[in-house]
Design an enzyme around this catalytic site. Structure first.
Site, mmCIF file in Angstrom:
data_model
loop_
_atom_site.group_PDB
_atom_site.id
_atom_site.type_symbol
_atom_site.label_atom_id
_atom_site.label_comp_id
_atom_site.label_asym_id
_atom_site.label_seq_id
_atom_site.Cartn_x
_atom_site.Cartn_y
_atom_site.Cartn_z
ATOM 1 N N PRO A 127 19.701 63.059 15.397
ATOM 2 C CG PRO A 127 18.018 64.594 14.878
ATOM 3 C CD PRO A 127 18.824 63.473 14.296
ATOM 4 C CB CYS A 128 19.712 60.704 20.111
ATOM 5 S SG CYS A 128 21.494 60.925 20.238
ATOM 6 C CG HIS A 129 20.678 66.851 20.161
ATOM 7 N ND1 HIS A 129 21.192 66.295 19.001
ATOM 8 C CD2 HIS A 129 20.187 68.069 19.810
ATOM 9 C CE1 HIS A 129 21.028 67.143 18.004
ATOM 10 N NE2 HIS A 129 20.415 68.232 18.467
#
Length: 159
Positions: A119-121
């Site tokens: 989850p780089c967001h």
């Protein structure tokens, strides 16, 4: 696969998910649509559950290709809980890197080949802004809203 953030291409190699690409063509050639592998079927199901709000963690074999440094950053991403955010500087700190390393962390974050699942967001700027995202800042905001995290615009409307 179709999703609320556009068509996604799921990529598998050697029994592991290796990539998720945004803006996949709608030509029906994706592995899942061809009857693909068990990994692609599981990834499709889990992502669908995530977008429906029924899944907060993924349970998939992953094999992201990258440098040792990038994989260290992605390992941290894998530990970020649903509905929470962190900063590039905080990741650098967790890795024992100097404060100036946040740019390198940002570059590694941007090279993440398995967004959403890794989850780089959930990584934002130190000032709380939604900094760049490989899929576009609007997608980043949509993913964070899906997880119940107020975006900059949402926060501004509170005042």
């Amino acid at each position: 696969m179709a999703s609320p953030i556009g068509r996604l291409e799921l990529i598998e190699a050697h029994g592991a998910l290796t990539g998720i690409r945004f803006d996949a063509p709608a030509d029906g050639t994706a592995g899942h649509e061809r009857g693909g592998s068990p990994v692609l079927t599981a990834a499709h199901r889990q992502l669908s559950e995530y977008f429906e709000g029924r899944r907060r963690e993924f349970d998939l074999p992953l094999r992201p290709a990258g440098t040792e440094f990038q994989r260290r950053v992605w390992d941290v991403l894998a530990t970020l809980p649903w509905g929470a955010t962190t900063t590039y500087g905080e990741i650098a700190n967790r890795l024992g890197l100097p404060p100036g390393a946040s740019r390198a962390v940002g570059a590694a974050n941007g090279a993440n080949p398995i967004p959403i699942v890794l989850p780089c967001h959930r990584v934002i700027g130190s000032d709380g802004t939604l900094t760049g995202y490989a899929g576009g800042v609007e997608r980043k905001a949509m993913l964070l809203r899906l997880e119940g995290v107020a975006s900059e615009a949402d926060q501004a409307s509170l005042f």
